[in-house]
Design a protein around this motif. Structure first.
Motif, PDB file in Angstrom:
ATOM      1  N   ARG A 112       0.850  -1.175   0.000  1.00  0.00           N
ATOM      2  CA  ARG A 112       0.000   0.000   0.000  1.00  0.00           C
ATOM      3  C   ARG A 112       0.893   1.235   0.000  1.00  0.00           C
ATOM      4  N   THR A 113       0.351   2.350  -0.432  1.00  0.00           N
ATOM      5  CA  THR A 113       1.060   3.619  -0.266  1.00  0.00           C
ATOM      6  C   THR A 113       0.578   4.241   1.041  1.00  0.00           C
ATOM      7  N   GLN A 114       1.459   4.976   1.679  1.00  0.00           N
ATOM      8  CA  GLN A 114       1.056   5.721   2.871  1.00  0.00           C
ATOM      9  C   GLN A 114       1.893   6.981   2.975  1.00  0.00           C
ATOM     10  N   ALA A 115       1.371   7.956   3.691  1.00  0.00           N
ATOM     11  CA  ALA A 115       2.095   9.213   3.864  1.00  0.00           C
ATOM     12  C   ALA A 115       3.330   8.975   4.724  1.00  0.00           C
ATOM     13  N   PHE A 116       4.437   9.570   4.336  1.00  0.00           N
ATOM     14  CA  PHE A 116       5.646   9.497   5.145  1.00  0.00           C
ATOM     15  C   PHE A 116       5.516  10.422   6.348  1.00  0.00           C
ATOM     16  N   ASP A 117       5.002  11.622   6.103  1.00  0.00           N
ATOM     17  CA  ASP A 117       4.758  12.602   7.162  1.00  0.00           C
ATOM     18  C   ASP A 117       3.285  12.991   7.082  1.00  0.00           C
ATOM     19  N   GLU A 118       2.480  12.501   8.014  1.00  0.00           N
ATOM     20  CA  GLU A 118       1.040  12.740   7.986  1.00  0.00           C
ATOM     21  C   GLU A 118       0.695  14.233   8.004  1.00  0.00           C
ATOM     22  N   SER A 119       1.543  15.049   8.615  1.00  0.00           N
ATOM     23  CA  SER A 119       1.252  16.480   8.713  1.00  0.00           C
ATOM     24  C   SER A 119       1.341  17.184   7.358  1.00  0.00           C
ATOM     25  N   LYS A 120       2.010  16.552   6.385  1.00  0.00           N
ATOM     26  CA  LYS A 120       2.162  17.141   5.051  1.00  0.00           C
ATOM     27  C   LYS A 120       1.166  16.582   4.045  1.00  0.00           C
ATOM     28  N   LEU A 121       0.314  15.660   4.467  1.00  0.00           N
ATOM     29  CA  LEU A 121      -0.661  15.049   3.565  1.00  0.00           C
ATOM     30  C   LEU A 121      -1.833  15.997   3.360  1.00  0.00           C
ATOM     31  N   SER A 122      -1.933  16.578   2.150  1.00  0.00           N
ATOM     32  CA  SER A 122      -2.979  17.561   1.892  1.00  0.00           C
ATOM     33  C   SER A 122      -4.183  16.970   1.167  1.00  0.00           C
ATOM     34  N   ASP A 123      -3.973  15.947   0.337  1.00  0.00           N
ATOM     35  CA  ASP A 123      -5.074  15.349  -0.409  1.00  0.00           C
ATOM     36  C   ASP A 123      -4.749  13.882  -0.684  1.00  0.00           C
ATOM     37  N   PRO A 124      -5.389  12.949   0.033  1.00  0.00           N
ATOM     38  CA  PRO A 124      -5.070  11.532  -0.134  1.00  0.00           C
ATOM     39  C   PRO A 124      -5.779  10.863  -1.308  1.00  0.00           C
ATOM     40  N   SER A 125      -6.689  11.562  -1.974  1.00  0.00           N
ATOM     41  CA  SER A 125      -7.628  10.913  -2.897  1.00  0.00           C
ATOM     42  C   SER A 125      -6.976  10.126  -4.027  1.00  0.00           C
ATOM     43  N   LEU A 126      -5.890  10.625  -4.605  1.00  0.00           N
ATOM     44  CA  LEU A 126      -5.273   9.944  -5.738  1.00  0.00           C
ATOM     45  C   LEU A 126      -3.893   9.385  -5.432  1.00  0.00           C
ATOM     46  N   ILE A 127      -3.448   9.512  -4.195  1.00  0.00           N
ATOM     47  CA  ILE A 127      -2.085   9.056  -3.892  1.00  0.00           C
ATOM     48  C   ILE A 127      -2.024   7.938  -2.860  1.00  0.00           C
TER      49      ILE A 127
END
Length: 238
Positions: free
Chosen positions: A57-72
């Motif tokens: 799966r893909t996941q954010a490396f730094d959750e605080s920088k995740l602005s839009d998860p919809s396509l990533i």
């Protein structure tokens, strides 16, 4: 079709986007698949691959920088109970997995989807599927893309292969080059040569991707005779 080394193909552009490769190892013993992601924005670059079951799966490396998860944020790789491997560049992995589990085909599942809604790029959805059984394998690759940027029309191409020669693979990626808007992949999957064991191949692909834009890489070698496999994951963010 002209055949080129995978390293040369990757180095030819700074931004092929996301890419799927499927082929046969140089020694003829393994089905090889690879999937990589790249990014130009902070949101796209802020990712890693993580193992989940037999897939990733893909996941954010730094959750605080995740602005839009919809396509990533999605599952790039999932495996059906019969061992079929699904590799895609988006949440259509789940669509293929769910509908094939219900008895639908790869093509039927993808007819329910189209390119990504990221105007003006309309990023193609690229997908691959691998079947390994009784010492043989076959695979298919698909692309769902807009008609030269016209979002009213979705072109769906599927390419099927009864395997390929040792040391050869087919390679499909989302973009032809780094531009604005990003031009969608054109033609049938490219024919490339691959060499070495899983570690050599993984290093070759990773080192050939543009240093600024590469994000993560998944590689799997599947033994054609037994169905067992080895996996490598490389993340730029550590």
């Amino acid at each position: 079709m002209k055949k080129t080394a995978i390293a040369d193909t990757l180095k030819a552009t700074s931004y092929p986007g996301r890419g799927i490769l499927i082929g046969c190892s140089e020694d003829g013993k393994n089905v090889v698949t690879a999937y990589f992601i790249m990014g130009r924005s902070v949101n796209s670059r802020n990712r890693i691959f993580a193992e989940e079951g037999e897939g990733i799966r893909t996941q954010a490396f730094d959750e605080s920088k995740l602005s839009d998860p919809s396509l990533i944020i999605y599952h790039p790789v999932r495996c059906l109970e019969d061992g079929t491997i699904i590799v895609t560049n988006g949440d259509q992995t789940d669509t293929v997995y769910d509908l094939m589990a219900e008895g639908k085909t790869f093509e039927e599942a993808l007819r329910t989807r189209e390119f990504e809604p990221d105007d003006p790029n309309y990023t193609p959805r690229i997908s691959g599927i691998i079947n390994v059984e009784d010492g043989r394998y076959d695979f298919a690759m698909s692309i769902l893309k807009s008609d030269d940027g016209d979002s009213d029309y979705c072109i769906r191409n599927t390419f099927t292969y009864p395997g390929c020669p040792a040391g050869e693979a087919r390679f499909i990626h989302t973009y032809m080059e780094d531009a604005n808007p990003l031009p969608s992949f054109e033609g049938e999957p490219e024919k490339v040569t691959i060499a070495g064991d899983i570690d050599t191949f993984t290093d070759t692909v990773w080192e050939s991707l543009n240093e600024d834009n590469k994000v993560s890489l998944f590689v799997r070698y599947i033994d054609i005779a037994t169905g067992t496999y080895e996996t490598r994951i490389v993340n730029k963010n550590k």
